[in-house]
Scaffold this motif. Sequence first.
Motif, PDB file in Angstrom:
ATOM      1  N   GLU A 166       0.836  -1.209   0.000  1.00 23.74           N
ATOM      2  CA  GLU A 166       0.000   0.000   0.000  1.00 23.74           C
ATOM      3  C   GLU A 166       0.872   1.261   0.000  1.00 23.74           C
ATOM      4  O   GLU A 166       1.968   1.283   0.567  1.00 23.74           O
ATOM      5  CB  GLU A 166      -0.884  -0.018   1.248  1.00 23.74           C
ATOM      6  CG  GLU A 166      -2.036   0.950   1.185  1.00 23.74           C
ATOM      7  CD  GLU A 166      -2.986   0.778   2.386  1.00 23.74           C
ATOM      8  OE1 GLU A 166      -3.886   1.616   2.500  1.00 23.74           O
ATOM      9  OE2 GLU A 166      -2.799  -0.178   3.175  1.00 23.74           O
ATOM     10  N   ILE A 199       0.567   5.639   0.635  1.00 24.62           N
ATOM     11  CA  ILE A 199      -0.241   6.797   1.036  1.00 24.62           C
ATOM     12  C   ILE A 199       0.191   7.957   0.142  1.00 24.62           C
ATOM     13  O   ILE A 199       1.391   8.214  -0.007  1.00 24.62           O
ATOM     14  CB  ILE A 199      -0.009   7.168   2.519  1.00 24.62           C
ATOM     15  CG1 ILE A 199      -0.669   6.133   3.429  1.00 24.62           C
ATOM     16  CG2 ILE A 199      -0.568   8.556   2.820  1.00 24.62           C
ATOM     17  CD1 ILE A 199      -0.521   6.439   4.915  1.00 24.62           C
ATOM     18  N   ASP A 242     -11.194   9.516  10.073  1.00 18.47           N
ATOM     19  CA  ASP A 242     -11.213   9.141   8.651  1.00 18.47           C
ATOM     20  C   ASP A 242     -11.096   7.625   8.537  1.00 18.47           C
ATOM     21  O   ASP A 242     -10.035   7.038   8.782  1.00 18.47           O
ATOM     22  CB  ASP A 242     -10.059   9.830   7.921  1.00 18.47           C
ATOM     23  CG  ASP A 242     -10.200   9.735   6.403  1.00 18.47           C
ATOM     24  OD1 ASP A 242     -10.901   8.815   5.934  1.00 18.47           O
ATOM     25  OD2 ASP A 242      -9.613  10.573   5.692  1.00 18.47           O
ATOM     26  N   GLU A 243     -12.225   6.971   8.156  1.00 17.19           N
ATOM     27  CA  GLU A 243     -12.273   5.508   8.112  1.00 17.19           C
ATOM     28  C   GLU A 243     -11.292   4.906   7.099  1.00 17.19           C
ATOM     29  O   GLU A 243     -10.848   3.769   7.238  1.00 17.19           O
ATOM     30  CB  GLU A 243     -13.699   5.048   7.777  1.00 17.19           C
ATOM     31  CG  GLU A 243     -14.684   5.372   8.908  1.00 17.19           C
ATOM     32  CD  GLU A 243     -16.119   4.985   8.551  1.00 17.19           C
ATOM     33  OE1 GLU A 243     -16.331   4.415   7.453  1.00 17.19           O
ATOM     34  OE2 GLU A 243     -17.008   5.272   9.365  1.00 17.19           O
ATOM     35  N   ARG A 244     -10.947   5.706   6.063  1.00 14.26           N
ATOM     36  CA  ARG A 244     -10.041   5.182   5.024  1.00 14.26           C
ATOM     37  C   ARG A 244      -8.672   4.795   5.578  1.00 14.26           C
ATOM     38  O   ARG A 244      -7.987   3.920   5.040  1.00 14.26           O
ATOM     39  CB  ARG A 244      -9.847   6.232   3.929  1.00 14.26           C
ATOM     40  CG  ARG A 244     -11.061   6.516   3.079  1.00 14.26           C
ATOM     41  CD  ARG A 244     -10.791   7.673   2.142  1.00 14.26           C
ATOM     42  NE  ARG A 244     -10.601   8.935   2.864  1.00 14.26           N
ATOM     43  CZ  ARG A 244     -10.249  10.090   2.279  1.00 14.26           C
ATOM     44  NH1 ARG A 244     -10.028  10.117   0.964  1.00 14.26           N
ATOM     45  NH2 ARG A 244     -10.098  11.182   2.994  1.00 14.26           N
ATOM     46  N   TYR A 245      -8.273   5.501   6.664  1.00 13.81           N
ATOM     47  CA  TYR A 245      -6.889   5.315   7.122  1.00 13.81           C
ATOM     48  C   TYR A 245      -6.796   4.780   8.554  1.00 13.81           C
ATOM     49  O   TYR A 245      -5.713   4.750   9.131  1.00 13.81           O
ATOM     50  CB  TYR A 245      -6.130   6.643   7.033  1.00 13.81           C
ATOM     51  CG  TYR A 245      -6.119   7.226   5.640  1.00 13.81           C
ATOM     52  CD1 TYR A 245      -5.453   6.581   4.607  1.00 13.81           C
ATOM     53  CD2 TYR A 245      -6.776   8.428   5.361  1.00 13.81           C
ATOM     54  CE1 TYR A 245      -5.452   7.114   3.318  1.00 13.81           C
ATOM     55  CE2 TYR A 245      -6.778   8.960   4.082  1.00 13.81           C
ATOM     56  CZ  TYR A 245      -6.117   8.315   3.056  1.00 13.81           C
ATOM     57  OH  TYR A 245      -6.121   8.828   1.800  1.00 13.81           O
ATOM     58  N   GLN A 246      -7.936   4.359   9.122  1.00  9.10           N
ATOM     59  CA  GLN A 246      -7.915   3.857  10.501  1.00  9.10           C
ATOM     60  C   GLN A 246      -6.889   2.739  10.672  1.00  9.10           C
ATOM     61  O   GLN A 246      -6.184   2.675  11.672  1.00  9.10           O
ATOM     62  CB  GLN A 246      -9.311   3.326  10.882  1.00  9.10           C
ATOM     63  CG  GLN A 246     -10.366   4.408  11.087  1.00  9.10           C
ATOM     64  CD  GLN A 246     -10.145   5.196  12.359  1.00  9.10           C
ATOM     65  OE1 GLN A 246      -9.756   4.632  13.388  1.00  9.10           O
ATOM     66  NE2 GLN A 246     -10.363   6.497  12.310  1.00  9.10           N
ATOM     67  N   HIS A 247      -6.807   1.874   9.676  1.00  4.57           N
ATOM     68  CA  HIS A 247      -5.930   0.696   9.790  1.00  4.57           C
ATOM     69  C   HIS A 247      -4.448   1.046   9.729  1.00  4.57           C
ATOM     70  O   HIS A 247      -3.588   0.213  10.058  1.00  4.57           O
ATOM     71  CB  HIS A 247      -6.262  -0.312   8.682  1.00  4.57           C
ATOM     72  CG  HIS A 247      -5.943   0.193   7.301  1.00  4.57           C
ATOM     73  ND1 HIS A 247      -6.630   1.220   6.691  1.00  4.57           N
ATOM     74  CD2 HIS A 247      -4.972  -0.200   6.408  1.00  4.57           C
ATOM     75  CE1 HIS A 247      -6.128   1.444   5.491  1.00  4.57           C
ATOM     76  NE2 HIS A 247      -5.118   0.587   5.290  1.00  4.57           N
ATOM     77  N   LYS A 280     -10.135  15.936   6.434  1.00  8.20           N
ATOM     78  CA  LYS A 280     -10.263  14.719   5.612  1.00  8.20           C
ATOM     79  C   LYS A 280     -10.935  14.983   4.268  1.00  8.20           C
ATOM     80  O   LYS A 280     -10.858  14.166   3.352  1.00  8.20           O
ATOM     81  CB  LYS A 280     -11.014  13.634   6.382  1.00  8.20           C
ATOM     82  CG  LYS A 280     -12.461  13.960   6.717  1.00  8.20           C
ATOM     83  CD  LYS A 280     -13.088  12.812   7.504  1.00  8.20           C
ATOM     84  CE  LYS A 280     -14.525  13.118   7.894  1.00  8.20           C
ATOM     85  NZ  LYS A 280     -15.131  12.008   8.657  1.00  8.20           N
ATOM     86  N   THR A 289      -6.198  14.298  -0.468  1.00  8.46           N
ATOM     87  CA  THR A 289      -6.291  12.860  -0.173  1.00  8.46           C
ATOM     88  C   THR A 289      -6.623  12.590   1.287  1.00  8.46           C
ATOM     89  O   THR A 289      -6.822  11.443   1.676  1.00  8.46           O
ATOM     90  CB  THR A 289      -4.952  12.169  -0.504  1.00  8.46           C
ATOM     91  OG1 THR A 289      -3.926  12.745   0.324  1.00  8.46           O
ATOM     92  CG2 THR A 289      -4.581  12.355  -1.974  1.00  8.46           C
TER      93      THR A 289
END
Length: 885
Positions: A214, A216, A238-243, A268, A272
């Motif tokens: 991945e 960023i 921001d759910e896109r980057y929680q992980h 957010k 991006t």
Amino acid sequence: MGEKSNIAKTYDPKQVEDRLYNEWEEKGYFHAVVDESKEPFCIVIPPPNITGQLHMGHALDNTLQDILTRWKRMQGYSALWLPGTDHASIATEVKIVEKLAEDGQTKNDIGREGFLEEAWKWKELYGGRIINQLKKLGSSCDWERERFTMDEGCSKAVTEVFIRLHEKGLIYQGDRIINWCPECKTALSDAEVEYEEKQGYFWHIAYPVKDSDENIVIATTRPETMLGDTAVAVDPDDERYQHLIGKTVVLPLMNREIPVIADTYVDKEFGTGVVKITPAHDPNDFEVGSRHDLPIIRVMNDDGSMNVNAGKYESMNRYEARKAIVEDLKGLGLLVKIEEHKHNVGECYRCSTTVEPIVSKQWFVKMKPLAEPAIDVVRSGEIKFVPQRFEKTYFNWMENVRDWCISRQLWWGHRIPAYYCEKCGETVVAKEMPTKCSCGHDQFKQDEDVLDTWFSSALWPFSTLGWPEETEEVKYFYPTSVLVTGYDIIFFWVARMIFSGLEHMGEIPFDDVLFHGIVRDSQGRKMSKSLGNGIDPLEVIDEYGADSLRMSLIIGNTPGNDMRFNYEKVEANRNFANKIWNATRFILMNLENMQGKALKPDKMEIADQWIISRYERLVGEVTDNLNKYELGLAAQKIHDFTWNEYCDWYIELVKPRLYGSDDSARGTALYTLVYVLSNTLKLLHPFMPFITEELWQHLPHEGESIMISSWPTENKAEINKKAEDEMHAIMDAIRSIRNIRAEMEVAPSKKAKLIIVAEPQAVSVFENAKLYLEKLASASEVMVQDSKEGIPANAVSVVTDKAQIFIPLEDLIDFDKEMERLAKEKENLEKELSRVNGKLSNEKFVSKAPEAVVQEEREKKEKYQNMMDKVLEQISNMEKMKTIS
């Protein structure tokens, strides 16, 4: 009662201005003293830089201040206009460096002490230049009190303030992001950065996530700063980057692992939703870095080149590094895209170099505790801004103000009074070098930096009066009355003087702030070297005189608004100067004819009562305008009264009496002429000081100088509405008669009978005005009646508010002669039309002649036909009139 004789035929400013200025200065008229029997009035001059030369902005600024000071002096105030100059750290240091370079030397070659010696020499040589230029403008400053921001007293005040603020914890030293000029090699405060919209780019760069496929993607306008990244940040929601929060990415090109952190600073919705964090090179990133305890990696040197932390890009300048980094990212496949982007770029206010945000150890003033009371005094109206709309700008700045970076990496200026123990490094802030440290060591080194120029300027309203000593001047003249300045330095200077006055004096520094705009060229452009449209005020003074320049800058000027400068205005005001000069000469010649006989108002006529009434109204209106800082309006009213009512009307109205044999009537006319002119000159004096003094000295007067004479006060008992209404009716009639005669092209020398049919209440007005009508309306005879009985059928008529005026046509025109003239004009036009029609009906001419030539003939035909139509109309009208008669 005194007067000078032998006034010159024409006004020559060069023969008057320097002589009068020297007299005023020698006699001490500019000097203000502490006088408890008088009210104080005080203005402190915005100190021009010692590097400066007089420009139009200075000319406007100082003319406004001089008008207010001269007016208040005449009103009986102890009026102090306190002058001085500013040391201007950056601007002056640049000049000295340039001078050294001409001799093949640098700052470091001669060392700090040698450099300062050169700077003081330069100041002595050139520092007084702008002061002498201000004198040419007529500035009535108290030159005995002239100050300099680095003189002994002002320097003492600067040290005192630094120590007091440091003791209160309002001055501190710390690592912070500051604005750095790589060209001047010094820190700048926020106010010293000017922003300009420029075309730039967003470089979208992929940062690989460690141990993952991945990436960023971040976007930046300054790729060279990525070398100093110590994190990337995302919005915690921001759910896109929680992980990814808590993981690391590999910084491209540097192969350094940096963490992914969560911070609410990130928007957010923007881009991006990922932001690179470079604490050493961005103020917002610095704050994020502080919250997350991130390392600070600075990748640039003071000159804008890349340092050792930049790896293989070391020693490149920032723009070379940017280009190389983008190419390398492209080669690695990590440059996702390049997007055009317009954004505001900060530039140094002195040299226009792009400013670099850099982390640096500097000295700061903590602003929040100082800003709050400074906001309150403006919001409450204790300090009044004129115009009030600039309060919004002030509040916006002060409510969002950041701590003020006050240290500058220069040698010319007030050296920071901080000393470092060479053994233990302890910092001691003191008035003088300490003799012993708490560690027992006795060797100290003073801080190398100097203070921001505006630090000393902020103290100007009280340091110039002798503070920190409790002088009589401080007690008497502080707070000052009004500050006159451009709206462009609200943040630089106005705001800082307000909080400094409140903090150190416990009082506001001034009651009012009068803002003026920028003087632009005739096309509305800002004057600049690059456009080559700058106008030197001294050249204008040399050609037209200072008074003409002053009036052209003031008339039409309104507080806070930019104005356009053009030579037509200057010429118009030179004409005005000539007008009042000639009017005064006319009066003086008539005074000589009186051969010493007394001037008494024994036989006041309607015209005398009218001009005195109009003058008294003028006094009230002008004083009211000045109280409201409507200086442009006041100047316009004095100009219009003097030119129109006094010169064009009143002087003409009294000429029959001046040329008559009745000494009493002549005496009354001359008394009124002198009384109104000499007092109107007093009203005009603050605006046009030189010509008014010269003329006043030639007229009968009391006292040494118009400059220290009393400002006129309105005498309401002399305001005569009846006289004004009656004269308005008479003047209206004269104007209307002149207009109809002009339309009919009647020579001024041709006299004509007037029959005035007046309203019943106006009959006596016109009966008493017969002499005025004979002299000013070319009347051979004036008949006043209340009906139209006996008026010739062919009489020309004009209508005014109070009457209908008839003029027998035969008195205006010789029918036979006029018909002969019109017939000849008709014959000439017929010939021209025949010629041009012949050409245009010739197909060969129309097809072969150049289009421009053919078009020219068509335009001639149209012009001649219009002229013919008018001639035929005039012939028709004449024939009708002949029939009626």
